[in-house]
Design a protein around this motif. Structure first.
Motif, PDB file in Angstrom:
ATOM      1  N   LEU A  41      -1.616  -7.340   8.781  1.00  0.00           N
ATOM      2  CA  LEU A  41      -2.558  -6.227   8.595  1.00  0.00           C
ATOM      3  C   LEU A  41      -2.115  -5.000   9.380  1.00  0.00           C
ATOM      4  CD1 LEU A  41      -6.344  -7.186   8.706  1.00  0.00           C
ATOM      5  CD2 LEU A  41      -5.051  -6.052   6.878  1.00  0.00           C
ATOM      6  N   GLY A  42      -1.611  -5.244  10.594  1.00  0.00           N
ATOM      7  CA  GLY A  42      -1.140  -4.132  11.428  1.00  0.00           C
ATOM      8  C   GLY A  42      -0.071  -3.335  10.706  1.00  0.00           C
ATOM      9  N   ARG A  43       0.891  -4.030  10.086  1.00  0.00           N
ATOM     10  CA  ARG A  43       1.983  -3.350   9.366  1.00  0.00           C
ATOM     11  C   ARG A  43       1.442  -2.668   8.107  1.00  0.00           C
ATOM     12  NH1 ARG A  43       3.261  -4.802  13.058  1.00  0.00           N
ATOM     13  NH2 ARG A  43       3.388  -2.584  13.367  1.00  0.00           N
ATOM     14  N   LEU A  44       0.562  -3.373   7.381  1.00  0.00           N
ATOM     15  CA  LEU A  44       0.068  -2.842   6.101  1.00  0.00           C
ATOM     16  C   LEU A  44      -0.724  -1.549   6.305  1.00  0.00           C
ATOM     17  CD1 LEU A  44      -1.023  -6.182   4.379  1.00  0.00           C
ATOM     18  CD2 LEU A  44       0.745  -4.605   3.555  1.00  0.00           C
ATOM     19  N   LYS A  45      -1.506  -1.518   7.377  1.00  0.00           N
ATOM     20  CA  LYS A  45      -2.340  -0.329   7.615  1.00  0.00           C
ATOM     21  C   LYS A  45      -1.494   0.909   7.880  1.00  0.00           C
ATOM     22  CE  LYS A  45      -6.572  -2.603   9.060  1.00  0.00           C
ATOM     23  NZ  LYS A  45      -7.275  -3.223  10.188  1.00  0.00           N
ATOM     24  N   ALA A  46      -0.259   0.686   8.332  1.00  0.00           N
ATOM     25  CA  ALA A  46       0.614   1.828   8.631  1.00  0.00           C
ATOM     26  C   ALA A  46       1.424   2.266   7.413  1.00  0.00           C
ATOM     27  CB  ALA A  46       1.551   1.444   9.776  1.00  0.00           C
ATOM     28  N   MET A  47       1.233   1.620   6.277  1.00  0.00           N
ATOM     29  CA  MET A  47       2.078   1.925   5.112  1.00  0.00           C
ATOM     30  C   MET A  47       1.347   2.869   4.161  1.00  0.00           C
ATOM     31  SD  MET A  47       3.727  -1.701   4.112  1.00  0.00           S
ATOM     32  CE  MET A  47       5.367  -2.074   4.629  1.00  0.00           C
ATOM     33  N   PRO A  48       1.904   4.038   3.914  1.00  0.00           N
ATOM     34  CA  PRO A  48       1.216   4.989   3.035  1.00  0.00           C
ATOM     35  C   PRO A  48       1.136   4.528   1.583  1.00  0.00           C
ATOM     36  CG  PRO A  48       3.391   5.813   3.682  1.00  0.00           C
ATOM     37  CD  PRO A  48       3.157   4.563   4.458  1.00  0.00           C
ATOM     38  N   ASN A  49       2.012   3.629   1.186  1.00  0.00           N
ATOM     39  CA  ASN A  49       2.035   3.186  -0.216  1.00  0.00           C
ATOM     40  C   ASN A  49       1.191   1.929  -0.456  1.00  0.00           C
ATOM     41  OD1 ASN A  49       3.969   1.940   1.443  1.00  0.00           O
ATOM     42  ND2 ASN A  49       5.181   1.256  -0.310  1.00  0.00           N
ATOM     43  N   VAL A  50       0.372   1.547   0.545  1.00  0.00           N
ATOM     44  CA  VAL A  50      -0.466   0.353   0.386  1.00  0.00           C
ATOM     45  C   VAL A  50      -1.936   0.734   0.571  1.00  0.00           C
ATOM     46  CG1 VAL A  50      -1.039  -1.916   1.360  1.00  0.00           C
ATOM     47  CG2 VAL A  50       1.355  -1.203   1.193  1.00  0.00           C
ATOM     48  N   GLU A  51      -2.768   0.311  -0.378  1.00  0.00           N
ATOM     49  CA  GLU A  51      -4.215   0.533  -0.251  1.00  0.00           C
ATOM     50  C   GLU A  51      -4.910  -0.811  -0.094  1.00  0.00           C
ATOM     51  OE1 GLU A  51      -5.797   4.313  -2.566  1.00  0.00           O
ATOM     52  OE2 GLU A  51      -4.868   2.847  -3.920  1.00  0.00           O
ATOM     53  N   LEU A  52      -5.862  -0.852   0.826  1.00  0.00           N
ATOM     54  CA  LEU A  52      -6.553  -2.104   1.126  1.00  0.00           C
ATOM     55  C   LEU A  52      -8.033  -1.967   0.770  1.00  0.00           C
ATOM     56  CD1 LEU A  52      -4.971  -2.595   4.693  1.00  0.00           C
ATOM     57  CD2 LEU A  52      -4.246  -3.714   2.580  1.00  0.00           C
ATOM     58  N   PHE A  53      -8.553  -2.926   0.029  1.00  0.00           N
ATOM     59  CA  PHE A  53      -9.975  -2.896  -0.357  1.00  0.00           C
ATOM     60  C   PHE A  53     -10.642  -4.223  -0.029  1.00  0.00           C
ATOM     61  CE2 PHE A  53      -7.931   0.183  -3.124  1.00  0.00           C
ATOM     62  CZ  PHE A  53      -8.767   1.279  -3.000  1.00  0.00           C
ATOM     63  N   LEU A  54     -11.744  -4.150   0.711  1.00  0.00           N
ATOM     64  CA  LEU A  54     -12.551  -5.339   0.984  1.00  0.00           C
ATOM     65  C   LEU A  54     -13.795  -5.327   0.107  1.00  0.00           C
ATOM     66  CD1 LEU A  54     -12.239  -5.597   4.868  1.00  0.00           C
ATOM     67  CD2 LEU A  54     -11.355  -7.213   3.163  1.00  0.00           C
ATOM     68  N   GLU A  55     -14.511  -6.437   0.102  1.00  0.00           N
ATOM     69  CA  GLU A  55     -15.740  -6.590  -0.676  1.00  0.00           C
ATOM     70  C   GLU A  55     -15.536  -6.131  -2.118  1.00  0.00           C
ATOM     71  OE1 GLU A  55     -18.465  -4.701   2.025  1.00  0.00           O
ATOM     72  OE2 GLU A  55     -18.623  -6.547   3.191  1.00  0.00           O
ATOM     73  N   SER A  56     -14.398  -6.474  -2.651  1.00  0.00           N
ATOM     74  CA  SER A  56     -14.056  -6.094  -4.021  1.00  0.00           C
ATOM     75  C   SER A  56     -13.718  -7.360  -4.800  1.00  0.00           C
ATOM     76  CB  SER A  56     -12.835  -5.175  -4.037  1.00  0.00           C
ATOM     77  OG  SER A  56     -13.000  -4.107  -3.153  1.00  0.00           O
ATOM     78  N   THR A  57     -14.704  -7.902  -5.470  1.00  0.00           N
ATOM     79  CA  THR A  57     -14.454  -9.085  -6.302  1.00  0.00           C
ATOM     80  C   THR A  57     -13.938  -8.616  -7.652  1.00  0.00           C
ATOM     81  OG1 THR A  57     -16.191 -10.275  -5.161  1.00  0.00           O
ATOM     82  CG2 THR A  57     -15.493 -11.156  -7.286  1.00  0.00           C
ATOM     83  N   LEU A  58     -12.759  -9.057  -7.991  1.00  0.00           N
ATOM     84  CA  LEU A  58     -12.153  -8.579  -9.233  1.00  0.00           C
ATOM     85  C   LEU A  58     -12.209  -9.655 -10.314  1.00  0.00           C
ATOM     86  CD1 LEU A  58      -9.003  -6.587  -8.064  1.00  0.00           C
ATOM     87  CD2 LEU A  58     -11.372  -5.876  -8.203  1.00  0.00           C
ATOM     88  N   GLY A  59     -12.624  -9.235 -11.507  1.00  0.00           N
ATOM     89  CA  GLY A  59     -12.575 -10.084 -12.689  1.00  0.00           C
ATOM     90  C   GLY A  59     -11.636  -9.432 -13.689  1.00  0.00           C
ATOM     91  N   VAL A  60     -11.594 -10.003 -14.891  1.00  0.00           N
ATOM     92  CA  VAL A  60     -10.660  -9.487 -15.899  1.00  0.00           C
ATOM     93  C   VAL A  60     -10.971  -8.022 -16.213  1.00  0.00           C
ATOM     94  CG1 VAL A  60      -9.742  -9.827 -18.212  1.00  0.00           C
ATOM     95  CG2 VAL A  60     -10.440 -11.806 -16.874  1.00  0.00           C
ATOM     96  N   ASP A  61     -12.253  -7.669 -16.344  1.00  0.00           N
ATOM     97  CA  ASP A  61     -12.612  -6.293 -16.724  1.00  0.00           C
ATOM     98  C   ASP A  61     -12.095  -5.288 -15.702  1.00  0.00           C
ATOM     99  OD1 ASP A  61     -13.842  -7.299 -18.922  1.00  0.00           O
ATOM    100  OD2 ASP A  61     -15.852  -7.338 -18.010  1.00  0.00           O
TER     101      ASP A  61
END
Ligand code: ADP
Ligand code: SF4
Length: 700
Positions: free
Chosen positions: A450-470
């Motif tokens: 997470l430490g590395r990912l947060k520093a990456m401009p090309n990565v977006e992080l989303f919580l509380e996001s349940t994804l289905g097919v739609d």
């Protein structure tokens, strides 16, 4: 950024006899599971650590003679010219980076079974070494060494040292630890001799002293001669003129070796898991050594914090910071400290999956570092990945160990990554498991990524996001990666190991229920046939909360597989401390709300354990509804421009966290590239030269 001045002491050179280590980072001998059968895999594995700044790189135990044969465990050999060539691949690779190469010459004595050679194991007095691990048990007792045997071993040690020098090693070991031959001479329980090698501590040390002397005579002008010795048991024995026999040993050997490499006596204490032991745990046993010798001292303790390392040096405990696991988890640990990038250290979590690899007889695997053992086979470098020719938009669903590692690898390759998780924190299974007794260090798997990912401009992080097919079709990424994990089931097996269906009910729980805060009530039976840590640690967790728990398993021991990770004795101790009854060799037949019916695995005799709840820790199956749903709507997926849908980690095949991280890393490396015809490059032993390979002449 440069090195923090506080840590500069770690980069001072240290003289070891005739050679000089460029810094204080010393990769002590440790098993790699690679042996001479995989010489290129081994050379690249060791080289990568030299590249990462470890000043000394050692082999694992390396047999000096066929009478020390640990088959089928993966041990190294230095018997002939082919072996010399195999090791030379490593020494040349290590030297390319300015580091020293060390070899742990080894004779296993009574603790090996000589399964391949069928020669009688050698021992001071014919006393066998007892094993609790079935893989180490054998039916061949050792012979008592006569004078000719003693002089043979001394001769083999000297020859081994000369072969080591020819192979290019700078440091040559004498090994007197962990139950092996030299150590057996040190302990009176194994050494009943009445000649000059038995009796007083002076006599018991004699064989080890002679091993060091013959090694020095053979190669001492060119190579540093190290003594590796286990001191735990000797430290517990009062000495005649020193506080302990360990003190007496160091005093007696004083300046005979060029280096003391000091350690504990058994694998579970020497290489203890973080679940039960913290960083620097050897210090109380080895802290005195430097006061009794002028020679440098190296020791280990799962050191990952530069402050702890500096403290060991400043307080006069160690001269060289030994690392085995920290060097596997992060081969670039020294370079990161030197460059002021301590926050990028991939800290060992102390899970001991690496140790299990050796017990399994395969190249080392690491939970934190998926590239360990893959440097040559798959061409994976721990710090470098191939940039993607054409960056793509990749959606990763699930932010557990697999999803996090995949996001990190794809992000480093330059892809535009979206990582989404339905939870309120990233970490997947670890968000719960890190709260279980002793497992907090495991969350380093999440923290590092997470430490590395947060520093990456090309990565977006989303919580509380349940994804289905739609949602996925709406987002229309170029590629989808599903890292949706697995769930525990209530499936049971028969004594014949045939699935017999689920045992469901209001008071039947799985680890997922407990993770979700649904706690069992009243006396509880934990029934574990997962056999790794979860059943045992969950039992501890429930007992700590005041739930009266009984632990039952079809295996012969609690958390039986943890024998592979050195944890098993400590699991039993932890359960005993919590007064948990452990019932083995049982299958679970039924539960009526008042009691569970168990059936003995071999006799089918039934017994009832009164309980109000049952927790089944057994089979995990992929949480793959999303994958199945995507499969049913191929037209929409294609219309959204989604080129591929892949599964990784537990969503593909449930397993240990190490497997999930490896799976995420693999897909991260390979996404968008042609899948290779073979999964990895196949190494071969070196057998193409005559065994009488010429020795490198001694320096004048
Ligand atoms: P692994 O060990 O393979 O990484 P984990 O079980 O640790 O697997 O993590 C899986 C993660 O996937 C969990 O954090 C879970 O919340 C998340 N997840 C599962 N299904 C979905 C979904 N449909 N949408 C978003 N996140 C999901
Ligand atoms: Fe550390 Fe676990 Fe990796 Fe071994 S497998 S080096 S204990 S993180």
């Amino acid at each position: 950024m440069g090195c923090n001045p506080r840590y500069e002491v770690l980069f001072e050179p240290v003289r070891i006899g005739p050679v000089t280590a460029p810094n204080r980072f010393y990769q002590v001998p440790h098993a790699s599971g690679m042996t001479n059968a995989l010489p290129r895999v081994r050379a690249k594995f060791r080289e990568t650590k030299a590249e990462g700044g470890w000043g000394v790189i050692c082999t694992g135990a390396c047999s000096i003679d066929p009478s020390s044969d640990d088959a089928p465990l993966p041990y190294a050999t230095l018997w002939d010219g082919n072996d010399i060539r195999a090791h030379a691949l490593m020494t040349e690779a290590v030297h390319r980076h300015g580091s020293l190469a060390g070899v742990e010459l080894w004779h296993g004595g009574a603790s090996v079974m000589n399964r391949a050679s069928r020669l009688p194991p050698l021992s001071p007095s014919g006393i066998p070494w007892m094993a609790t691990h079935v893989g180490f048990m054998g039916n061949l007792r050792p012979k008592t060494m006569d004078r000719a045997d003693i002089s043979d071993v001394l001769k083999w040690q000297a020859e081994g040292a000369r072969k080591a020098r020819t192979a290019g090693f700078d440091i040559v070991y004498v090994y007197a630890g962990m139950g092996y031959l030299g150590y057996e001479f040190l302990l009176p329980e194994y050494n009943h001799r009445t000649d000059e090698y038995g009796g007083s501590i002076e006599n018991r040390v004699r064989f080890v002293r002679e091993l060091i002397e013959v090694t020095k005579d053979a190669v001492g002008k060119d190579c540093g001669v190290a003594l590796r010795v286990s001191l735990e048991e000797l430290r517990a024995r009062p000495g005649r003129n020193q506080p302990s026999e360990a003190h007496e040993l160091v005093e007696l050997l004083g300046d005979v070796p060029d280096l003391f490499d000091v350690k504990m006596d058994s694998s579970p204490t020497d290489c203890s898991a973080s679940r039960f032991t913290g960083e620097g745990s050897h210090e109380p046993v080895i802290d005195f050594v430097k006061s009794l010798t002028k020679k440098p001292v190296v020791g280990v303790g799962r050191f990952t914090s530069p402050d702890t390392m500096v403290s060991q040096i400043r307080r006069g405990v160690l001269d060289l910071i030994g690392g085995a696991r920290p060097s596997i988890a992060d081969p670039f640990l020294p370079a990161k400290i030197r460059e002021g990038r301590e926050d990028e250290i991939r800290e060992c979590i102390g899970c001991n999956i690496c140790i299990s690899s050796w017990h399994d007889g395969v190249p080392v695997r690491c939970t934190q570092n998926p590239t360990a053992g893959e440097e040559w086979r798959r061409g994976w470098h721990p710090e470098r990945v191939e940039r993607a020719a054409a960056p793509e938009r990749v959606l990763i669903v699930g932010g557990g160990p697999a999803g996090l590692e995949c996001a990190l690898t794809l992000g480093r390759r330059g892809h535009r990554v979206t990582l989404a998780d339905s939870g309120s924190a990233f970490g997947g299974r670890l968000t719960f498991e890190k709260t279980l007794p002793g497992l907090s260090a495991w969350n380093r798997v999440v923290d590092y990524r997470l430490g590395r990912l947060k520093a990456m401009p090309n990565v977006e992080l989303f919580l509380e996001s349940t994804l289905g097919v739609d949602e996925i079709v709406d987002l229309a990424p170029d590629r989808v990666v599903l890292a949706t994990g697995a769930r525990w089931t209530t499936m049971l097996y028969s004594a014949m190991e045939i699935p017999v269906g689920r045992l469901d009910g209001e008071k039947i729980f799985t680890p997922d229920d407990i993770a979700a805060g649904r706690l069992p009530e009243g006396p509880t039976l934990v029934f574990d046939f997962d056999n790794y840590y979860m059943g045992g640690v969950l039992t501890e967790h429930l007992a700590a909360q005041g739930v009266p728990v009984t632990y039952a398993t079809p295996a012969g021991q609690a958390s039986a597989w943890t024998i592979m990770t050195n944890e098993l004795p400590l699991v039993h101790r932890a359960l005993s401390r919590r007064n948990v009854p452990v019932v083995t060799l049982q299958t679970l037949k039924a539960f009526d709300g008042e009691a569970a019916t168990l059936s003995h695995l071999f006799t089918s005799e039934e017994s009832r354990v009164p309980c109000r709840s049952v927790v089944i820790v057994g089979l995990r199956l992929p949480r793959d509804e999303l994958f199945q749903a995507l499969e049913t709507r191929p037209e929409e997926i294609a219309a959204a421009g989604i080129r591929s849908v892949d599964r990784i980690g537990d969503a593909l095949a449930p397993g240990a966290i190490a497997h999930a991280v490896h799976s995420g890393h693999k897909l991260g490396r390979e996404l968008g590239l042609a899948v290779p015809a073979r999964p990895y490059r196949r190494d071969m032993p070196i057998v193409d030269i005559a065994p009488d390979f010429p020795m490198r002449p001694a320096a004048e």
